[in-house]
Design a protein around this motif. Structure first.
Motif, PDB file in Angstrom:
ATOM      1  N   VAL A  56      50.420  79.286 135.665  1.00  0.00           N
ATOM      2  CA  VAL A  56      51.661  78.570 135.402  1.00  0.00           C
ATOM      3  C   VAL A  56      52.345  78.180 136.709  1.00  0.00           C
ATOM      4  CG1 VAL A  56      53.988  78.811 134.455  1.00  0.00           C
ATOM      5  CG2 VAL A  56      52.020  79.576 133.126  1.00  0.00           C
ATOM      6  N   ARG A  57      52.266  79.071 137.725  1.00  0.00           N
ATOM      7  CA  ARG A  57      52.870  78.745 139.016  1.00  0.00           C
ATOM      8  C   ARG A  57      52.156  77.546 139.652  1.00  0.00           C
ATOM      9  NH1 ARG A  57      53.207  83.525 140.666  1.00  0.00           N
ATOM     10  NH2 ARG A  57      51.257  83.675 141.848  1.00  0.00           N
ATOM     11  N   ILE A  58      50.840  77.514 139.535  1.00  0.00           N
ATOM     12  CA  ILE A  58      50.079  76.375 140.053  1.00  0.00           C
ATOM     13  C   ILE A  58      50.446  75.103 139.298  1.00  0.00           C
ATOM     14  CG2 ILE A  58      47.759  75.414 140.249  1.00  0.00           C
ATOM     15  CD1 ILE A  58      46.739  78.252 140.722  1.00  0.00           C
ATOM     16  N   LEU A  59      50.553  75.229 137.959  1.00  0.00           N
ATOM     17  CA  LEU A  59      50.895  74.059 137.146  1.00  0.00           C
ATOM     18  C   LEU A  59      52.268  73.512 137.536  1.00  0.00           C
ATOM     19  CD1 LEU A  59      50.404  72.165 134.707  1.00  0.00           C
ATOM     20  CD2 LEU A  59      51.467  73.909 133.266  1.00  0.00           C
ATOM     21  N   ASN A  60      53.246  74.391 137.691  1.00  0.00           N
ATOM     22  CA  ASN A  60      54.589  73.938 138.063  1.00  0.00           C
ATOM     23  C   ASN A  60      54.580  73.236 139.418  1.00  0.00           C
ATOM     24  OD1 ASN A  60      55.707  74.948 135.722  1.00  0.00           O
ATOM     25  ND2 ASN A  60      56.251  76.921 136.635  1.00  0.00           N
ATOM     26  N   GLY A  61      53.806  73.776 140.365  1.00  0.00           N
ATOM     27  CA  GLY A  61      53.756  73.156 141.684  1.00  0.00           C
ATOM     28  C   GLY A  61      53.133  71.782 141.657  1.00  0.00           C
ATOM     29  N   THR A  62      52.037  71.621 140.924  1.00  0.00           N
ATOM     30  CA  THR A  62      51.378  70.310 140.863  1.00  0.00           C
ATOM     31  C   THR A  62      52.240  69.299 140.117  1.00  0.00           C
ATOM     32  OG1 THR A  62      50.172  71.095 138.905  1.00  0.00           O
ATOM     33  CG2 THR A  62      49.052  71.255 141.045  1.00  0.00           C
ATOM     34  N   LEU A  63      52.917  69.730 139.061  1.00  0.00           N
ATOM     35  CA  LEU A  63      53.795  68.808 138.334  1.00  0.00           C
ATOM     36  C   LEU A  63      54.975  68.385 139.205  1.00  0.00           C
ATOM     37  CD1 LEU A  63      53.900  70.324 134.711  1.00  0.00           C
ATOM     38  CD2 LEU A  63      52.849  68.176 135.439  1.00  0.00           C
ATOM     39  N   PHE A  64      55.463  69.296 140.057  1.00  0.00           N
ATOM     40  CA  PHE A  64      56.547  68.927 140.964  1.00  0.00           C
ATOM     41  C   PHE A  64      56.067  67.846 141.937  1.00  0.00           C
ATOM     42  CE2 PHE A  64      58.897  69.479 144.956  1.00  0.00           C
ATOM     43  CZ  PHE A  64      60.191  69.292 144.497  1.00  0.00           C
ATOM     44  N   GLU A  65      54.866  68.009 142.464  1.00  0.00           N
ATOM     45  CA  GLU A  65      54.328  66.995 143.365  1.00  0.00           C
ATOM     46  C   GLU A  65      54.072  65.688 142.630  1.00  0.00           C
ATOM     47  OE1 GLU A  65      54.166  67.162 146.527  1.00  0.00           O
ATOM     48  OE2 GLU A  65      54.895  69.233 146.542  1.00  0.00           O
ATOM     49  N   LEU A  66      53.675  65.799 141.359  1.00  0.00           N
ATOM     50  CA  LEU A  66      53.470  64.584 140.568  1.00  0.00           C
ATOM     51  C   LEU A  66      54.790  63.852 140.366  1.00  0.00           C
ATOM     52  CD1 LEU A  66      51.136  63.122 139.091  1.00  0.00           C
ATOM     53  CD2 LEU A  66      51.819  64.336 137.010  1.00  0.00           C
ATOM     54  N   ALA A  67      55.879  64.610 140.141  1.00  0.00           N
ATOM     55  CA  ALA A  67      57.194  63.994 139.989  1.00  0.00           C
ATOM     56  C   ALA A  67      57.635  63.335 141.293  1.00  0.00           C
ATOM     57  CB  ALA A  67      58.216  65.042 139.554  1.00  0.00           C
ATOM     58  N   GLN A  68      57.366  63.992 142.426  1.00  0.00           N
ATOM     59  CA  GLN A  68      57.713  63.395 143.709  1.00  0.00           C
ATOM     60  C   GLN A  68      56.941  62.100 143.927  1.00  0.00           C
ATOM     61  OE1 GLN A  68      60.284  64.442 144.928  1.00  0.00           O
ATOM     62  NE2 GLN A  68      60.184  66.401 146.026  1.00  0.00           N
ATOM     63  N   LEU A  69      55.674  62.088 143.483  1.00  0.00           N
ATOM     64  CA  LEU A  69      54.859  60.888 143.628  1.00  0.00           C
ATOM     65  C   LEU A  69      55.432  59.731 142.814  1.00  0.00           C
ATOM     66  CD1 LEU A  69      52.275  59.495 144.659  1.00  0.00           C
ATOM     67  CD2 LEU A  69      51.066  60.466 142.702  1.00  0.00           C
ATOM     68  N   THR A 104      61.656  72.483 134.736  1.00  0.00           N
ATOM     69  CA  THR A 104      61.350  73.457 133.680  1.00  0.00           C
ATOM     70  C   THR A 104      61.347  72.775 132.313  1.00  0.00           C
ATOM     71  OG1 THR A 104      62.322  75.262 134.950  1.00  0.00           O
ATOM     72  CG2 THR A 104      62.085  75.589 132.571  1.00  0.00           C
ATOM     73  N   GLN A 105      62.374  71.967 132.054  1.00  0.00           N
ATOM     74  CA  GLN A 105      62.442  71.276 130.767  1.00  0.00           C
ATOM     75  C   GLN A 105      61.353  70.221 130.657  1.00  0.00           C
ATOM     76  OE1 GLN A 105      64.562  72.235 128.311  1.00  0.00           O
ATOM     77  NE2 GLN A 105      63.495  70.809 126.971  1.00  0.00           N
ATOM     78  N   SER A 106      60.981  69.618 131.794  1.00  0.00           N
ATOM     79  CA  SER A 106      59.916  68.615 131.769  1.00  0.00           C
ATOM     80  C   SER A 106      58.586  69.232 131.357  1.00  0.00           C
ATOM     81  CB  SER A 106      59.782  67.955 133.147  1.00  0.00           C
ATOM     82  OG  SER A 106      60.919  67.196 133.462  1.00  0.00           O
ATOM     83  N   VAL A 107      58.294  70.431 131.887  1.00  0.00           N
ATOM     84  CA  VAL A 107      57.047  71.109 131.512  1.00  0.00           C
ATOM     85  C   VAL A 107      57.015  71.343 130.005  1.00  0.00           C
ATOM     86  CG1 VAL A 107      55.720  73.234 131.761  1.00  0.00           C
ATOM     87  CG2 VAL A 107      56.742  72.157 133.764  1.00  0.00           C
ATOM     88  N   LEU A 108      58.117  71.832 129.467  1.00  0.00           N
ATOM     89  CA  LEU A 108      58.167  72.104 128.026  1.00  0.00           C
ATOM     90  C   LEU A 108      58.078  70.816 127.216  1.00  0.00           C
ATOM     91  CD1 LEU A 108      61.013  74.772 128.088  1.00  0.00           C
ATOM     92  CD2 LEU A 108      58.557  75.179 127.950  1.00  0.00           C
ATOM     93  N   ALA A 109      58.781  69.786 127.654  1.00  0.00           N
ATOM     94  CA  ALA A 109      58.771  68.522 126.913  1.00  0.00           C
ATOM     95  C   ALA A 109      57.410  67.839 126.995  1.00  0.00           C
ATOM     96  CB  ALA A 109      59.868  67.598 127.453  1.00  0.00           C
TER      97      ALA A 109
END
Length: 714
Positions: free
Chosen positions: A569-582, A603-608
């Motif tokens: 989950v920590r890896i997933l959150n980190g990659t999604l954050f970089e995806l959002a920055q992209l 956090t809400q984006s991951v859930l949504a």
């Protein structure tokens, strides 16, 4: 002489007729009819009337829906058997009145002064005494005292053994209105039933039976409906609904029937100049009123009027009531946002209740967009379960509906308040097979709790009887839904996922440690790919957090799942954050800063994003602008039976009062000379035995003949 005296026996036909009349006019028959009517009325109150057939199927199932339709339980008060029972009740009560009224009226004019002395001894209330005067003077004295007490009397002189004309009978009566109450109460039942039949569907049904009128089941313009579906403006009784939008006129009411509608042409048209609505802080309407102009079709005369709840307007015998309000054809602008890969956003304009528009879904699927509702004010209850102070006056608990979410994003903070969350749009998406889903999206983002993220609520339900379930999409730093949609599109792009993984690994691991870099790259790519989802063998998408959970169960020993899950989950959150920055970089926006707001958004984006995997539509239509047009719903009624019902109610009140609170009483005093004094025998009869009656007889006896009856100790 009777037929029996002549030796002629009544025919079988006359005996059957006499028995039928006896049954119809009997009390037990009327009570049986009243019982059936009461049961039918309970059914009509509990079971919603005149609902579409599909609603009964959804709520009770096809079997019971067919039973309700066959027995007309979905339209009890207009069912043929209900009207027939009412007609029988009117007939039964009328016969009962006809049989008993002559006897009652005849009894009102008699004093029963011919009663024998021996009969007086059989009464419950009786007394005897010796009086000092002669019988004639005592009779006059007693008569005057009774008249002074409000009694009506009659004196009768009779022959006795003491001599011709020496005995006197004083007959008195009071409370005769008790029997008038019987006539009034029974007449009231007849009047109320007749008024109900006149103001019900009986006249309309008669026109369908005898004048060839049939319900209309199609669509189109009212002006194009054929005459066999229309009722004349001279129709003596009707009750229907008239919807008028602001700035328009309408002169044809709609009468709902169980198998369609009938159109009632009115002798006038109603023009709605202005609709006025005021709300309480709870969102409930405090006042709604209509400024109208009534245009006479025959003369062209224009009559201004204001119609409010409980303050109807009346014109040519037709009452116009403010029933409710509705959308009058508001124009809306929507933005179609793709929820499936390979689609682009586009704009749509439409009118609430207007023509449906074709749209293209995923893979070119043909869909039809229907605009169903626009609400400019939505005061919702955000109290969580167990929050007893939360009250929603509209019986719609938005918090409960949100908690019945599409997926796993149910970690919300409870509050105890009513809030106006702004406008919302309702629409349907119908596929080529005719199956439709209903959607309800709010225009503005909503905070679900103190300090909680701002989210857009996207509601969906499969059936009208089901509550909406809500997908909660976080608002970006601009308060818009665009940031999430861009993130979702990037998640579906393999190239964007690969770039986000490289950026994450570059920041998380020293490039010199090649073995860790390759291992983390592989894990991050697998996590992001699993989360992005694929279409399974069953044709349904499989991704989000459930896909990661399934992967862990299949590949990680149970003892290590907890620790491995935290890492994944920590890896997933980190990659999604970089995806959002992209995505922000591509949109020309500044990068996200490390803050509480950014963390809440991610956090809400991951859930949504996880929940969006099972969103059942390829497009989300977001409300961007609207121009509201209000409409008034009037109930128009011509009710000639109304005054009859009012008269019946008045008679019923008087009749019941007379029967319950007025006692019919009769007094007889037989006076006969015995030597130098007069012997008095007194008796009283009453239709109800009460303690008051005992006391009254004791007082009257002591007053008239100077003794108290035996057994009285008052």
């Amino acid at each position: 002489m009777s037929d029996n005296t002549l030796g002629v026996r009544p025919s079988a036909g006359s005996q059957a007729l006499r028995a039928s009349v006896e049954l119809l006019s009997s009390m037990r028959f009327a009570i049986a009819l009243l019982t059936v009517i009461c049961i039918a009325s309970v059914i009509g109150t509990v079971l919603k009337q005149h609902e579409p057939a599909v609603n009964y199927v959804n709520q009770f199932g096809p079997f019971w829906a067919d039973v309700f339709a066959a027995l007309k339980l979905n339209a009890v008060y207009s069912a043929w058997w209900f009207l027939l029972i009412l007609a029988f009740l009117v007939t039964s009560t009328s016969l009962c009145i006809a049989r008993n009224t002559p006897k009652i009226l005849a009894d009102l004019g008699t004093y029963k002064e011919n009663i024998r002395e021996k009969s007086l001894g059989a009464f419950h209330h009786k007394a005897q005494a010796d009086l000092g005067g002669d019988s004639a003077s005592e009779a006059r004295r007693i008569g005057e005292m009774l008249v002074g007490g409000g009694w009506k009397i009659k004196l009768q002189q009779r022959d006795t053994p003491a001599g011709p004309g020496s005995g006197w009978m004083v007959a008195a009566k009071a409370g005769a209105a008790n029997k008038i109450g019987y006539i009034a109460a029974h007449s009231a039942i007849v009047l109320v039933c007749v008024g109900g039949l006149l103001d019900g569907d009986l006249v309309v049904r008669a026109q369908m039976w005898f004048n060839g009128k049939v319900p209309y089941t199609g669509g189109g313009l009212i002006s194009e409906v054929a005459p066999q579906h229309r009722l004349s403006p001279r129709n003596p009784t009707f009750r229907g609904n008239l919807l008028v939008s602001e700035g328009t006129q309408a002169g044809t009411a709609i009468l709902s029937q169980s198998d369609g509608i009938l159109l009632q042409d009115l002798p006038f048209t109603v023009e709605l100049k202005k609709f006025i609505v005021e709300h309480y802080s709870t969102g409930m309407p405090k006042l709604f009123a209509s400024e109208v102009v009534i245009h006479d079709k025959a003369t062209g005369e224009a009559t201004p009027a204001r119609i409010e709840v409980n303050h109807p307007a009346s014109y040519k015998g037709v009452e116009i009531y403010q029933s409710s309000f509705d959308d009058g054809g508001s124009s809306v602008s929507l933005r179609a946002l793709p929820m499936a890969a390979g689609m682009q956003p586009f704009d749509v304009q439409g009118v609430i209740g207007g023509n449906a528009q074709p749209v293209k879904g995923a893979g070119g699927e043909a869909l039809t967009l229907e605009f169903t509702s626009l609400r400019t004010i939505n005061v919702e209850n955000f109290a969580g379960e167990g929050a007893g102070s939360g009250t929603d006056v509209r019986k719609v608990d938005l918090r409960q509906s949100i908690d019945a979410r599409l997926g796993a994003a149910n970690k919300t903070v409870t509050t105890k308040e009513l809030r106006n969350v702004g406008p919302s749009i309702g629409y349907k998406l119908r596929d080529a097979a005719g199956q439709a889903r209903e959607f309800h999206n709010y225009m503005l983002p909503v905070s679900l709790g103190d300090g909680g993220p701002q989210v857009f609520l996207l509601g969906v339900r499969e059936n009208p009887a089901d509550p909406f379930r809500y997908l909660r999409v976080p608002a970006d730093d601009q308060g818009r839904i665009d940031g999430f949609m861009q993130l979702r599109a990037a998640l579906a792009d393999p190239a964007a996922r690969q770039m986000a993984v490289r950026r994450y690994v570059a920041q998380a691991v020293d490039p010199s440690r090649r073995e860790l870099t390759e291992q983390l790259t592989e894990s991050a790519a697998r996590a992001l790919t699993l989360f992005a989802g694929t279409v399974g063998a069953d044709g349904k998408p499989h991704g989000g957090l459930p896909a990661l959970s399934d992967f862990m169960e299949a590949n990680v020993p149970e003892a290590e799942r907890s620790r491995a899950g935290e890492v994944l989950v920590r890896i997933l959150n980190g990659t999604l954050f970089e995806l959002a920055q992209l995505t922000r970089e591509r949109a020309g926006l500044p990068p996200l800063e490390s803050s509480t707001e950014t963390q809440s958004f991610m956090t809400q984006s991951v859930l949504a994003l996880s929940d969006a995997q099972i969103y059942p539509a390829p497009l989300v239509f977001a409300l961007t602008d609207f121009k509201q047009v209000q409409a008034s719903v009037f109930q128009v009624a011509r009710a000639p039976g109304k005054n009859i019902v009012y008269l019946g109610c008045a008679l019923l009140i008087l009749g019941v009062f007379a029967m319950l609170y007025i006692r019919e009483r009769r007094i007889w005093v037989w006076l006969v000379p015995q030597g130098d004094h007069t012997h008095a025998t007194m008796a009283l009869s009453t239709n109800r035995k009460t303690m008051d009656g005992d006391q009254e007889f004791a007082q009257i006896t002591e007053k008239l003949i100077g003794v108290r009856p035996a057994g009285d100790h008052a």
